[in-house]
Design a protein around this motif. Structure first.
Motif, short mmCIF file in Angstrom:
data_model
loop_
_atom_site.label_atom_id
_atom_site.label_comp_id
_atom_site.label_asym_id
_atom_site.label_seq_id
_atom_site.Cartn_x
_atom_site.Cartn_y
_atom_site.Cartn_z
N GLU A 1 -4.41 4.24 2.62
CA GLU A 1 -5.47 3.11 2.61
C GLU A 1 -5.40 2.44 3.91
O GLU A 1 -6.49 1.98 4.40
CB GLU A 1 -5.31 2.34 1.28
CG GLU A 1 -5.34 3.18 -0.01
CD GLU A 1 -6.77 3.54 -0.44
OE1 GLU A 1 -7.62 3.02 0.37
OE2 GLU A 1 -6.74 4.50 -1.14
N SER B 1 0.25 -4.61 5.36
CA SER B 1 -0.37 -4.24 6.47
C SER B 1 -0.06 -5.18 7.60
O SER B 1 -0.41 -4.81 8.75
CB SER B 1 -1.86 -4.18 6.14
OG SER B 1 -2.29 -4.98 5.49
N PRO C 1 3.99 2.79 0.51
CA PRO C 1 2.94 2.43 -0.54
C PRO C 1 1.54 2.27 0.02
O PRO C 1 1.70 1.40 0.92
CB PRO C 1 3.63 1.19 -1.47
CG PRO C 1 4.79 1.06 -1.35
CD PRO C 1 5.19 1.92 0.25
N GLU C 2 0.65 2.81 -0.38
CA GLU C 2 -0.83 2.55 0.37
C GLU C 2 -0.85 2.77 1.61
O GLU C 2 -1.93 2.46 2.28
CB GLU C 2 -1.15 1.13 0.04
CG GLU C 2 -1.09 0.76 -1.37
CD GLU C 2 -1.80 1.60 -2.37
OE1 GLU C 2 -2.94 2.34 -1.87
OE2 GLU C 2 -1.52 1.55 -3.68
N TYR D 1 -2.03 9.85 -8.80
CA TYR D 1 -2.42 8.39 -9.61
C TYR D 1 -1.47 8.48 -10.96
O TYR D 1 -0.64 7.58 -11.22
CB TYR D 1 -3.87 8.30 -9.91
CG TYR D 1 -4.38 7.75 -8.68
CD1 TYR D 1 -3.92 6.52 -7.98
CD2 TYR D 1 -5.81 8.27 -8.41
CE1 TYR D 1 -4.83 6.37 -6.77
CE2 TYR D 1 -6.55 7.70 -7.43
CZ TYR D 1 -6.11 6.70 -6.65
OH TYR D 1 -6.79 6.55 -5.70
N HIS E 1 2.32 7.95 -10.31
CA HIS E 1 2.81 6.76 -9.83
C HIS E 1 3.24 6.19 -11.12
O HIS E 1 4.07 4.95 -10.84
CB HIS E 1 1.70 6.11 -8.94
CG HIS E 1 2.06 6.51 -7.41
ND1 HIS E 1 2.98 6.05 -6.61
CD2 HIS E 1 1.27 7.20 -6.67
CE1 HIS E 1 2.79 6.48 -5.63
NE2 HIS E 1 1.70 7.34 -5.38
#
Length: 450
Positions: A414, A443, A410-411, A58, A61
């Motif tokens: 998740e 997504s 990115p992500e 984190y 980033h």
């Protein structure tokens, strides 16, 4: 005594994720439980692994986020990074988690013994403080430790354990290994301003992940300034008069750095536990051999987590610990399904995967159909960052069932958590196609693949 014959119904060696879960659940079933831990309650993940490392991720980033913020109208005057502030805040949170795990055990009436424990017989455990106890059932949950390559001067390097405690950021760091730990720390140190070089004994990164994702991460890492030396093994490490480290290796010239970090795999912690005295059989790499219910070669001795060498992931250890307690103390025989486990690499950018790679699927099914989305996220477009995501879906050509999903961007981890439910449930490409997209998101590409 617990049942008139033994001191405890269950004695757990190792208070990591698997051991803590097993202890808590067994105690909830009414068992008298003790857990021995020679270091700190919480284990590798909480104390010196995935949790503090994710906090460093984190922090890393923000380096690009601060740069990209300018394109979104923000003025950031002379941003400055202080390693010690982040390091100390991370270690402070590790202390909090250690206390939280300890409280959980205490609240469930699990006795915590902060001593090293070893087996001296089938039911006997010796504690380093001099006391001996007995238990009806024993669970080994001692985890694993970093592997250190053998070469002259190897003691001059550090492992991931020590990386969280560095006094200062090394201006130049050599990271040995091609797995997830090596690539994660490479991204972290690179974003913090260190000059990063990765050496790997083979010519591949992240074996086991889909080739397209591995290639994409390598391309992006090179653009970010990370150097790679493939097909390289250590010849030796020596300290120079200036205090730097000179590293010699096969197939490449010597390199001078300020720190060498080993990320060359992990070894099960089975040495010195007295497993031979209890009759526990080990595998070729020192791992404890267990059956699908985590039982060892001895009926009343079990093992869960990294020490078994099955799948070295914290959520897997937790599931195994819970299943063990359900089986032995809950009257509900439960075996953990180790198939189709999602995983992630918190590199820069991160990647995530579930199910079969394209190569594995072709070997298993022959005819497969592959769908890909190769795109630049909206945030990168406005920021002027030419870094692309890659999403990949591998399907059985006959049935359309999704065999694997692979993502870098990115992500990605998740997003993958939800996507892995669909793959585990055996959904098809048609099921994804029938789902309305959430726009604009990254997504949504999963339900728009063509």
């Amino acid at each position: 005594m617990a049942d008139g014959e033994f001191d405890y119904d269950l004695f757990v060696i190792g208070a990591g994720s698997g051991g803590v879960r097993a202890s808590r659940v067994a105690a909830a079933y009414g068992a008298k439980v003790a857990v021995a831990e020679e270091y700190r309650v919480g284990g590798t993940c909480v104390i010196r692994g995935c949790v503090p490392k994710k906090m460093l991720v984190y922090g890393a980033h923000f380096a690009e986020d601060l740069e990209d913020a300018q394109a979104f109208g923000w003025t950031i005057d002379a941003p400055k990074f202080d390693w010690k502030v982040l390091r100390d805040n991370v270690l402070k949170d590790v202390d909090r988690l250690n206390d939280a795990y300890t409280t959980t055990l205490n609240n469930n009436k699990v006795e915590i013994i902060l001593e090293r424990a070893t087996l001296t017989g089938p039911h006997e455990i010796a504690l380093s403080g001099g006391r001996s106890v007995t238990a009806k059932h024993i669970l080994i949950a001692t985890g694993a430790r970093p592997h250190v390559p053998e070469c002259p001067g190897s003691e001059l390097g550090i492992t991931s354990n020590e990386a969280f405690h560095l006094d200062a950021l090394p201006p130049r760091i050599l990271i040995a290994g091609g797995g997830y730990i090596a690539n994660e720390f490479a991204g972290i140190f690179n974003q913090f301003g260190s000059k990063v070089t990765i050496i790997n004994r083979s010519d591949q990164l992240l074996r086991g992940y889909d080739e397209a994702l591995r290639d994409r991460l390598l391309q992006i890492s090179l653009i970010k300034g990370i150097d790679f030396r493939f097909n390289a093994t250590f010849r030796g490490i020596e300290q120079t008069e200036s205090g730097c480290l000179r590293v010699s290796m096969t197939n490449h010239e010597d390199i001078e750095v300020d720190c060498v970090l080993y990320a060359t795999g992990r070894l099960p912690n089975t040495e010195g536990l007295g497993l031979d005295k209890a009759g526990v059989i080990l595998g070729d790499h020192g791992e404890i051999v267990v059956d699908r219910f985590s039982k060892t070669s001895v009926d009343h001795i079990y093992a869960v987590g990294d020490v078994t060498g099955r799948v070295q992931l914290t959520p897997v250890a937790i599931r195994e610990g819970h299943a063990f307690a359900d089986t032995v103390f809950g009257g509900k025989p439960t075996a953990v399904d180790h198939d189709c486990i999602p995983s992630a690499v918190f590199s820069h950018p991160p990647l995530a995967a579930v199910g079969m790679t394209e190569g594995q699927a072709r070997n298993a099914f022959g005819a497969v159909k592959v769908y890909e989305a190769d795109f630049r996220p909206m945030k990168h477009v406005l920021a002027g960052r030419n870094e692309r995501c890659l999403y990949k879906m591998v399907c059985d050509e006959t049935s359309g069932r999704i065999l694997g999903i692979h993502m870098i961007g990115p992500e990605a981890p998740e997003i993958m958590q939800a996507a892995s439910v669909a793959v585990k449930a055996g959904l098809t490409k048609d099921d994804f196609d029938a789902t309305v997209a959430i726009h604009p998101t990254m997504s949504e590409e999963l339900v728009l693949l063509r």
